[in-house]
Design a protein around this motif. Sequence first.
Motif, PDB file in Angstrom:
ATOM      1  N   THR A  41       6.728   5.879  -9.298  1.00 14.16           N
ATOM      2  CA  THR A  41       6.276   4.487  -9.231  1.00 14.16           C
ATOM      3  C   THR A  41       6.888   3.659 -10.348  1.00 14.16           C
ATOM      4  O   THR A  41       7.363   2.536 -10.124  1.00 14.16           O
ATOM      5  N   ALA A  45       9.475   0.670  -9.892  1.00 13.45           N
ATOM      6  CA  ALA A  45       9.200  -0.676 -10.403  1.00 13.45           C
ATOM      7  C   ALA A  45      10.372  -1.200 -11.223  1.00 13.45           C
ATOM      8  O   ALA A  45      10.714  -2.391 -11.159  1.00 13.45           O
ATOM      9  N   SER A  69       5.312  13.582 -10.316  1.00 17.40           N
ATOM     10  CA  SER A  69       6.457  13.307  -9.443  1.00 17.40           C
ATOM     11  C   SER A  69       7.473  14.435  -9.349  1.00 17.40           C
ATOM     12  O   SER A  69       8.453  14.323  -8.615  1.00 17.40           O
ATOM     13  N   ALA A 252       2.600   2.208 -15.189  1.00 12.70           N
ATOM     14  CA  ALA A 252       2.641   3.032 -13.979  1.00 12.70           C
ATOM     15  C   ALA A 252       2.532   4.480 -14.430  1.00 12.70           C
ATOM     16  O   ALA A 252       3.478   5.261 -14.314  1.00 12.70           O
ATOM     17  N   HIS A 382      -3.190   2.259  -2.982  1.00 15.01           N
ATOM     18  CA  HIS A 382      -2.976   1.965  -4.384  1.00 15.01           C
ATOM     19  C   HIS A 382      -3.685   0.669  -4.764  1.00 15.01           C
ATOM     20  O   HIS A 382      -4.146  -0.083  -3.906  1.00 15.01           O
ATOM     21  N   GLY A 397      -2.052   5.498  -4.525  1.00 12.71           N
ATOM     22  CA  GLY A 397      -0.907   5.576  -3.630  1.00 12.71           C
ATOM     23  C   GLY A 397      -0.397   6.994  -3.463  1.00 12.71           C
ATOM     24  O   GLY A 397      -1.029   7.970  -3.859  1.00 12.71           O
ATOM     25  N   TYR A 399       3.539   9.381  -3.022  1.00  9.10           N
ATOM     26  CA  TYR A 399       4.963   9.373  -3.348  1.00  9.10           C
ATOM     27  C   TYR A 399       5.756   8.569  -2.321  1.00  9.10           C
ATOM     28  O   TYR A 399       6.611   7.749  -2.670  1.00  9.10           O
ATOM     29  N   THR A 401       5.173   6.048  -0.549  1.00 13.36           N
ATOM     30  CA  THR A 401       5.048   4.585  -0.575  1.00 13.36           C
ATOM     31  C   THR A 401       5.322   4.004  -1.964  1.00 13.36           C
ATOM     32  O   THR A 401       4.868   2.905  -2.269  1.00 13.36           O
ATOM     33  N   TYR A 402       6.077   4.731  -2.782  1.00 12.47           N
ATOM     34  CA  TYR A 402       6.357   4.241  -4.133  1.00 12.47           C
ATOM     35  C   TYR A 402       6.978   2.844  -4.104  1.00 12.47           C
ATOM     36  O   TYR A 402       6.693   2.005  -4.967  1.00 12.47           O
ATOM     37  N   ARG A 403       7.855   2.582  -3.145  1.00 10.56           N
ATOM     38  CA  ARG A 403       8.580   1.306  -3.123  1.00 10.56           C
ATOM     39  C   ARG A 403       7.626   0.145  -2.862  1.00 10.56           C
ATOM     40  O   ARG A 403       7.793  -0.938  -3.444  1.00 10.56           O
ATOM     41  N   MET A 405       4.400   0.102  -3.688  1.00  9.46           N
ATOM     42  CA  MET A 405       3.653  -0.093  -4.934  1.00  9.46           C
ATOM     43  C   MET A 405       4.483  -0.848  -5.962  1.00  9.46           C
ATOM     44  O   MET A 405       3.991  -1.761  -6.638  1.00  9.46           O
ATOM     45  N   ALA A 406       5.744  -0.464  -6.073  1.00  7.70           N
ATOM     46  CA  ALA A 406       6.626  -1.121  -7.038  1.00  7.70           C
ATOM     47  C   ALA A 406       6.789  -2.599  -6.721  1.00  7.70           C
ATOM     48  O   ALA A 406       6.711  -3.458  -7.618  1.00  7.70           O
TER      49      ALA A 406
END
Length: 595
Positions: A41, A45, A69, A252, A382, A397, A399, A401-403, A405-406
Amino acid sequence: MRAATESRTTASALSPQRRRADLRRLGEEEYDVVVIGGGVTGAGAAVDAASRGLRVALVEARDFAAGTSSRSSKLIHGGLRYLEQFEFGLVHEALTERGLLATRLAPHLVRPVPFLVPLAAPPGVRGWPARVGRRAYYGAGLALYDAFATAFGSGRGMPVHRHLSRGAARRLMPSLRPDVLTGAIRYFDAQMDDARMVVALARTAASLGATVLTSVRATGIDRTAREVTGVRVRDVETGVDYAVRARTVVAATGVWSDDISGLLRDIGVRPGLRVRASKGVHLVVPRSAISGTAGLILRTPRSVLFVIPWGGHWIIGTTDTDWTFDRERPAATARDIAYLLDQVNPVLDRPLTTDDIEGVYAGLRPLLSGDSEATSALSRRHAVVEPMLGLLLVAGGKYTTYRVMAADVIDRAARRLHRPVPASRTDQLPLLGADGYAAAWRDRADLARRYEVSVGVVEHLLERYGATTPDLLRMVVGDPTLGLPLPGAPEYLGAEVAYAAAAEGALHLDDVLTRRTRIGIETGHRGLATAEAAAELMGGVLGWDASARAREVACYRSRVDAERRSQTMPDDAAADAVRRTVADVRTPAGNPGDG
């Protein structure tokens, strides 16, 4: 195209020289955004902010992906079980991200992997109604899963599910016991190396101009009244402190969010969210231990269990239990290992034993905390909160959907800058190594001839480094010894260790054996047979003398020994006590428990 790729690769190199330059920048520049946390995350970001033209710094106390991660199930997936919890929006969001990663953003790191959902009649129930009922139930769920993957033209990147007879299922997985199987459904999700994905994100941020540093720990928050003006950090390698000016600070930090909350409480600010740590344990066994070409997803009393093909190995996991001990060293216990074996063995024709286990790893999931919910039932959504002006916390959240969240947290940061800031464009931005990957894979035989290596070597490198593979091949041309397999880990080359230190920000032996490669979990010796050779290669890049090399090897040996002993302990408290005895290589004095 080639020149542009080489230019981006050069700009992304996290070399020792780049680290020194970035440390100087920390004390001199004022940043629009400082991101604390080098997991997926935080790295995501940093990419999002840098791609919008913002001045960005990313600081991580240990190594990229050193926590959660690097200790996942290595899957990019929609969360099939969330359909049963009616989390339809979360599933669709995750499947959209899966399609983007597999087809556009990171096709060199994310690829399809088949799974079987075995169908068996409930105990004591016989006949076709039971078989048809279970097939219809799971089939409907997988049809919905496929539908979400293709809705709104998001692009799936995966084949559709297919119903199989018992015979067809056993042809894919001969190790399945025939007496517990009436048939199966095959579906596809995606697989990746989670730690390498984070390294790719960090280097992508660096290529866009971000300051990117590991072994730099946040120690305090600077403010004027109730507004953040910066963050204080310490270079863990030297003990030098820096005051970093920032318009916005993004934390994060996942399961370490309580550390930021503690800094806030020290200045009388309520953090606004709580994160609960759920321990997930995975076993790694050799591919020969289970006969098959597809993974398995099995229902357990607590959640689901995955059996995942992983190169020459299988990953089996995971557990889902509260963890209240040291977050930097989550430990697997004998009870965790026995639980996983007890769950998988009833469907296998040859039960696994502890003698089959090559590696064990434990990670902590950051779940937004409820009051009394079991961890397996907590939502993976998240949250972004702003407990004081200019400080944003993002947590929860998953892994995959990290983008998302960022983008959410940088959207909030951008609104504070009082100037036009472009919208997120990371859904269109390939990560380092993705541009040119398809052509390189197509022409891999030519690449092998050009650099006088085998096609197998080129394929191995392409699936780990993508279009940056020629960087490693040129190293081999300059020093042919780097093209030799590593002792105790013949599937990896010496060039990968040297490259990790020269371009991927690896500062310690553990960084390479545990995260840049997976030697620490893929070999029965847990990397001990490779440690001295790897330390020699790293030392040549980082300037280690004999004493420094010996210290790195000794610290790594101590960590492996503690992990092995902890895995014989009966419970979390005993396992944690064993892990806490190990000195942390990331302190100048190497004090136990520091880090």
